[in-house]
Scaffold this motif. Structure first.
Motif, PDB file in Angstrom:
ATOM      1  N   HIS A  62       0.846  -1.189   0.000  1.00  0.00           N
ATOM      2  CA  HIS A  62       0.000   0.000   0.000  1.00  0.00           C
ATOM      3  C   HIS A  62       0.885   1.244   0.000  1.00  0.00           C
ATOM      4  O   HIS A  62       1.871   1.303   0.744  1.00  0.00           O
ATOM      5  CB  HIS A  62      -0.864   0.071   1.265  1.00  0.00           C
ATOM      6  N   TYR A 121      -5.420   3.784   7.677  1.00  0.00           N
ATOM      7  CA  TYR A 121      -5.783   2.523   7.041  1.00  0.00           C
ATOM      8  C   TYR A 121      -4.538   1.764   6.591  1.00  0.00           C
ATOM      9  O   TYR A 121      -4.405   0.553   6.811  1.00  0.00           O
ATOM     10  CB  TYR A 121      -6.690   2.801   5.843  1.00  0.00           C
ATOM     11  N   ASN A 125      -2.707  -1.820   8.524  1.00  0.00           N
ATOM     12  CA  ASN A 125      -2.874  -3.059   7.772  1.00  0.00           C
ATOM     13  C   ASN A 125      -2.320  -4.281   8.495  1.00  0.00           C
ATOM     14  O   ASN A 125      -2.991  -5.317   8.562  1.00  0.00           O
ATOM     15  CB  ASN A 125      -2.232  -2.904   6.387  1.00  0.00           C
ATOM     16  N   ARG A 128      -4.818  -5.246  11.250  1.00  0.00           N
ATOM     17  CA  ARG A 128      -6.010  -5.916  10.727  1.00  0.00           C
ATOM     18  C   ARG A 128      -5.707  -7.348  10.303  1.00  0.00           C
ATOM     19  O   ARG A 128      -6.565  -8.227  10.377  1.00  0.00           O
ATOM     20  CB  ARG A 128      -6.583  -5.151   9.526  1.00  0.00           C
ATOM     21  N   THR A 188     -13.338   1.850   6.977  1.00  0.00           N
ATOM     22  CA  THR A 188     -12.476   0.801   6.441  1.00  0.00           C
ATOM     23  C   THR A 188     -13.037   0.262   5.133  1.00  0.00           C
ATOM     24  O   THR A 188     -12.309   0.096   4.140  1.00  0.00           O
ATOM     25  CB  THR A 188     -12.323  -0.337   7.463  1.00  0.00           C
ATOM     26  N   MET A 189     -14.345  -0.002   5.114  1.00  0.00           N
ATOM     27  CA  MET A 189     -14.975  -0.519   3.901  1.00  0.00           C
ATOM     28  C   MET A 189     -14.935   0.505   2.773  1.00  0.00           C
ATOM     29  O   MET A 189     -14.718   0.166   1.604  1.00  0.00           O
ATOM     30  CB  MET A 189     -16.413  -0.923   4.190  1.00  0.00           C
ATOM     31  N   ARG A 192     -11.377   0.640   1.380  1.00  0.00           N
ATOM     32  CA  ARG A 192     -11.097  -0.616   0.678  1.00  0.00           C
ATOM     33  C   ARG A 192     -11.834  -0.665  -0.659  1.00  0.00           C
ATOM     34  O   ARG A 192     -11.267  -1.033  -1.688  1.00  0.00           O
ATOM     35  CB  ARG A 192     -11.502  -1.787   1.563  1.00  0.00           C
ATOM     36  N   SER A 193     -13.104  -0.303  -0.635  1.00  0.00           N
ATOM     37  CA  SER A 193     -13.902  -0.315  -1.865  1.00  0.00           C
ATOM     38  C   SER A 193     -13.353   0.669  -2.889  1.00  0.00           C
ATOM     39  O   SER A 193     -13.272   0.366  -4.086  1.00  0.00           O
ATOM     40  CB  SER A 193     -15.365   0.042  -1.556  1.00  0.00           C
ATOM     41  N   ASN A 196      -9.963  -0.727  -4.437  1.00  0.00           N
ATOM     42  CA  ASN A 196     -10.125  -1.940  -5.229  1.00  0.00           C
ATOM     43  C   ASN A 196     -10.947  -1.701  -6.483  1.00  0.00           C
ATOM     44  O   ASN A 196     -10.722  -2.342  -7.511  1.00  0.00           O
ATOM     45  CB  ASN A 196     -10.757  -3.046  -4.379  1.00  0.00           C
ATOM     46  N   LYS A 228     -10.453  -8.288   0.799  1.00  0.00           N
ATOM     47  CA  LYS A 228      -9.772  -7.713   1.955  1.00  0.00           C
ATOM     48  C   LYS A 228      -8.349  -7.348   1.564  1.00  0.00           C
ATOM     49  O   LYS A 228      -7.704  -8.029   0.795  1.00  0.00           O
ATOM     50  CB  LYS A 228      -9.742  -8.695   3.115  1.00  0.00           C
ATOM     51  N   ASN A 229      -7.833  -6.233   2.176  1.00  0.00           N
ATOM     52  CA  ASN A 229      -6.441  -5.871   2.009  1.00  0.00           C
ATOM     53  C   ASN A 229      -6.071  -4.880   3.067  1.00  0.00           C
ATOM     54  O   ASN A 229      -6.907  -4.275   3.690  1.00  0.00           O
ATOM     55  CB  ASN A 229      -6.154  -5.314   0.616  1.00  0.00           C
TER      56      ASN A 229
END
Length: 229
Positions: A62, A121, A125, A128, A188-189, A192-193, A196, A228-229
């Motif tokens: 990242h 975030y 990582n 998480r 977080t979502m 991530r969204s 990606n 997930k990442n």
């Protein structure tokens, strides 16, 4: 079918993720990470891209960065770095063929609204992933520079980070305070969204600004759970 145009704009930050092909390991020993960081420094300098936050996981990377000289500065940096590192990795691990999972993913980030959340975030990582209990326990990230002022020839603070305090001590203290609470599941979502699916992360005003500068109609948010990442 032609690949979609990579959207990059001078002065606008990007959250980057690059994965190993089929989630394969792209770092198997400490020297692999040292080599990657050295070339990231070389090519970020060559293409005038400021690196604000980073983390090297075992099978993906990242970055939070801002190009300043060229709209395509990040793409040029990642292409040069990717080719150099693949040659190194294959030569040193008796492998052939591709290492990366196609093109890297990228999301433009609105500095005012989301910059510090993306910082967190990225550096959270390893937490998480249940590798460590605290980002301070993970060696291969920018947390040590941003939170504790460890010397770095790679990282350059974003203006949003600089606004955390009047001097480096105050900024580091304020930055560490941000990590006393976890990022919400919703944030977080969202991050991530966005990366990606290569969506712009910002409010409607920011998206309109990006469209005006780029002349590109932005993709709409799509429903579904990203990896997930």
């Amino acid at each position: 079918m032609a690949r979609p145009r990579r959207l990059g704009l001078k002065g606008i930050s990007q959250h980057i993720i690059q994965r190993g092909n089929n989630r394969q390991l792209c770092f198997t020993r400490e020297f692999d990470r040292v080599a990657y960081i050295s070339w990231l420094k070389e090519y970020s300098t060559k293409y005038n891209v400021a690196i604000h936050a980073w983390v090297l996981m075992s099978n993906h990377v990242h970055l939070l960065c801002t190009p300043f000289a060229d709209n395509n500065g990040v793409s040029k940096m990642m292409q040069s770095l990717g080719r150099k590192y693949v040659r190194y990795f294959n030569d040193n691990h008796q492998q052939t063929g591709t290492l990366w999972e196609g093109r890297f993913k990228a999301s433009l980030v609105c500095s005012d609204s989301y910059m510090l959340s993306v910082y967190r975030y990225i550096e959270l990582n390893p937490v998480r992933a249940n590798m460590v209990n605290s980002p301070a326990q993970y060696k291969w990230s920018s947390y040590h520079f941003n939170a504790h002022g460890r010397h770095s020839e790679l990282c350059q603070p974003h203006d949003i980070y600089l606004n955390l305090g009047s001097d480096s001590t105050a900024r580091q203290h304020s930055y560490r305070k941000l990590f006393e609470s976890s990022l919400s599941d919703a944030m977080t979502m969202k991050i991530r969204s966005s990366v990606n699916r290569e969506l712009v992360m910002g409010d409607e005003k920011f998206k309109a600004h990006v469209q005006n500068l780029s002349g590109v109609k932005l993709k709409s948010t799509r429903i579904g759970r990203p990896p997930k990442n």
